[in-house]
Design a protein around this motif. Sequence first.
Motif, PDB file in Angstrom:
ATOM      1  N   GLN A  82      39.315  57.085  31.972  1.00 23.85           N
ATOM      2  CA  GLN A  82      38.307  56.669  32.794  1.00 23.85           C
ATOM      3  C   GLN A  82      37.045  56.248  32.019  1.00 23.85           C
ATOM      4  N   ALA A  85      37.879  52.976  30.285  1.00 25.55           N
ATOM      5  CA  ALA A  85      37.591  52.120  31.435  1.00 25.55           C
ATOM      6  C   ALA A  85      36.070  51.516  31.763  1.00 25.55           C
ATOM      7  N   GLY A  86      35.502  52.732  31.827  1.00 24.29           N
ATOM      8  CA  GLY A  86      34.054  52.184  32.115  1.00 24.29           C
ATOM      9  C   GLY A  86      33.216  51.755  30.792  1.00 24.29           C
ATOM     10  N   SER A  89      34.325  48.028  31.027  1.00 30.12           N
ATOM     11  CA  SER A  89      33.409  47.260  32.329  1.00 30.12           C
ATOM     12  C   SER A  89      32.160  47.160  31.678  1.00 30.12           C
ATOM     13  N   SER A  90      31.640  47.905  31.140  1.00 32.48           N
ATOM     14  CA  SER A  90      30.041  47.769  30.999  1.00 32.48           C
ATOM     15  C   SER A  90      29.846  46.760  29.822  1.00 32.48           C
ATOM     16  N   GLY A  92      31.918  44.116  29.759  1.00 31.56           N
ATOM     17  CA  GLY A  92      32.343  42.865  30.316  1.00 31.56           C
ATOM     18  C   GLY A  92      33.877  42.401  30.060  1.00 31.56           C
ATOM     19  N   PRO A  94      38.011  42.913  30.420  1.00 32.49           N
ATOM     20  CA  PRO A  94      38.859  42.975  31.537  1.00 32.49           C
ATOM     21  C   PRO A  94      39.432  44.266  31.572  1.00 32.49           C
ATOM     22  N   GLN A  95      39.833  44.978  32.724  1.00 34.25           N
ATOM     23  CA  GLN A  95      40.503  46.319  32.715  1.00 34.25           C
ATOM     24  C   GLN A  95      41.879  46.042  32.585  1.00 34.25           C
TER      25      GLN A  95
END
Length: 99
Positions: A82, A85-86, A89-90, A92, A94-95
Motif C-alpha cells: 500500500q 503504491a502510494g 501514485s504520488s 505519477g 503507473p500502478q
Amino acid sequence: QLKQAQEVMQVEAVKVQKEMQEAEFEGFSSDETVRVVMSGNQEAKGCDITQAAYSQGAEALGDLITEAYKDAHEKSLAAMKQRMAGLASSLGLPQNPNM
C-alpha cells in the motif's frame, strides 16, 4: 528531468524503508492466545504466548505461533504494498495491478 525523478524516487524509497522498519504489525493465532509482533520489513520483534496456548501442548502451540506469524507477515506485506503504491501514485507512476 529523468535523473531528477530518479533522485526523488530514491529519496522517497529510503523514507518508506525507514517508516516500514519502524512500523510494527501484530499477528494473532485464530484463538488469539498467541500474538506475534513484526516490523514492516518482516523482522520479528516479539511473541506473547498465553497460558491457554501453552496448555494445548507442544504441537498445537507450534501451530498457533505459525498462525500468528503468518498473520503479522501478511499485514506487514500489505502495508508495504500500500505504501509503495502510494509512493508510485504520488510520483505519477503507473500502478502495478499485481501489487
